[in-house]
Enzyme design. Structure first.
Site, mmCIF file in Angstrom:
data_model
loop_
_atom_site.group_PDB
_atom_site.id
_atom_site.type_symbol
_atom_site.label_atom_id
_atom_site.label_comp_id
_atom_site.label_asym_id
_atom_site.label_seq_id
_atom_site.Cartn_x
_atom_site.Cartn_y
_atom_site.Cartn_z
ATOM 1 N N ASP A 197 -55.966 17.803 -33.463
ATOM 2 C CA ASP A 197 -54.870 18.245 -33.368
ATOM 3 C C ASP A 197 -54.817 19.096 -32.165
ATOM 4 O O ASP A 197 -56.027 19.424 -32.148
ATOM 5 C CB ASP A 197 -54.038 19.914 -34.205
ATOM 6 C CG ASP A 197 -52.745 19.803 -33.350
ATOM 7 O OD1 ASP A 197 -51.734 19.190 -33.424
ATOM 8 O OD2 ASP A 197 -52.721 21.228 -33.026
ATOM 9 N N ASP A 200 -53.514 21.862 -29.599
ATOM 10 C CA ASP A 200 -53.267 23.106 -28.829
ATOM 11 C C ASP A 200 -53.146 24.185 -31.223
ATOM 12 O O ASP A 200 -53.099 23.792 -31.537
ATOM 13 C CB ASP A 200 -51.309 23.566 -29.300
ATOM 14 C CG ASP A 200 -50.687 22.742 -27.504
ATOM 15 O OD1 ASP A 200 -51.586 22.890 -26.904
ATOM 16 O OD2 ASP A 200 -49.905 21.969 -27.554
#
Length: 356
Positions: free
Chosen positions: A25, A27
């Site tokens: 991922d 963020d």
């Protein structure tokens, strides 16, 4: 049915050796507010140099893979557009499977969605009057005009199928937590009473897109959110590493229900470069790295091998990263007590002792 996970797993091998591909991922894992998170750039460079394939998997459909790769490169993370997989790409494939070739699609979102549709040979349009075969909604940034939601509603009311890149209610920004695409989807849902087909994490279309594009044989999902990253790994039947650099805190981890329990837990992306300690069952509890955790009454209790030491010494342990071992032991105690549910025992005192 797969038994519920009751403790984090250990690994004698470093994770970048044990898995061929990290599905990362962005963020809260690689960057926050656009700036690299501490240790991320160096850790990813070392993992990549050691032969691990790095893929960046994001629910944010606003930017194109080229734009994301350029941003990563600016931060010092070597990346190409082919290394980036977005929910826009996943939803475009989902739409393509259900509409005629070259069909028009009404876009409520940003350039990332339009580029993904064109990649699939679909034609992005801007109005419900353009005779779209589908409506797709993705994060369009804070400038997305209110009238765009009305266009979606007009088309959906005519029976046009509705798709959403993802339904994350919030998105991190440099100024704090902002409304995400899920909040915008709720606007259209309330107005139409319809339900979209959703592609992004934690749902299978995103996992399918990721595996198709990376060719991963033994992937490791790396994320900071239990309800997208870790649940997505659970749904895909693959292992996961939760890093504590984003939205999930220690208390939320202890309360995680089975589909939100990661395989491994670490402070940040340095966890890719290390093995993971074993959590072992001890008399009445679980032990990891000198800490023993157990359920007692309505609370989780944590003991240290150094009980005779003063409180200052305990705090020195946590500075050395030993708090993570205490947290892993607490996870085992909490998840075992909760079974297939969510642990409701008070963990405040135990976490305070760890400085978490």
């Amino acid at each position: 049915m797969t038994p519920s996970r009751t403790r984090p797993e250990g690994s004698e091998r470093t994770l970048n050796e044990a898995y061929d591909t990290a599905l990362l991922d962005l963020d809260g894992v690689v960057y926050a507010g656009g700036e690299a998170i501490d240790h991320a750039v160096e850790s990813l460079g070392t993992a990549r140099a050691g032969g691990m394939h790095l893929a960046y998997v994001t629910n944010n459909a606003l930017r194109t893979p080229e734009a994301v790769a350029e941003h990563l490169t600016e931060l010092g993370v070597a990346a190409e557009s082919a290394d980036v997989i977005t929910s826009a790409q996943a939803v475009a494939r989902l739409i393509c499977d259900q509409v005629p070739a070259g069909a028009r699609v009404l876009v409520i979102g940003g350039e990332g969605l339009r580029a993904a549709l064109r990649e699939r040979g679909l034609e992005p349009v801007e109005s419900a009057e353009d005779d779209p075969a589908a409506v797709v909604q993705g994060y369009g940034g804070p400038e997305l005009a209110w009238g765009r939601f009305a266009e979606a509603c007009y088309a959906i009311a005519r029976g046009v199928p509705w798709f959403a890149s993802n339904t994350d209610l919030t998105i991190p920004s440099a100024r704090g937590i902002a409304p995400g695409n899920g909040a915008a989807v709720e606007v259209v849902r309330i107005a139409t009473g319809a339900e979209p087909q959703v592609a992004g994490k934690p749902l299978p279309p995103m996992h399918r897109e990721t595996i198709l594009r990376t060719g991963a044989e033994r992937p490791l999902v790396v994320g900071d959110r239990l309800d997208t990253d870790i649940e997505g790994a659970f749904n895909g039947g693959v292992d996961s590493l939760l890093v504590l650099t984003g939205v999930t805190d220690a208390a939320q981890l202890l309360a995680a229900e089975p589909r939100h329990r990661p395989t491994y837990v670490d402070a940040d992306l340095r966890g890719l470069l290390t093995g993971q300690p074993q959590v072992t069952e001890a008399a009445g509890g679980f032990t990891c790295g000198g800490w023993t955790a157990r359920a007692s009454g309505d609370a989780l209790v944590l003991d240290s091998d150094g009980n005779e030491k003063d409180e200052r010494a305990n705090h020195e342990q946590t500075k050395d990263g030993d708090a993570l071992n205490g947290l892993r032991a607490l996870c085992a105690a909490a998840w075992t007590q909760a079974g297939d549910g969510s642990c409701t025992l008070d963990a405040g005192k135990a976490l305070s002792r760890l400085g978490l």
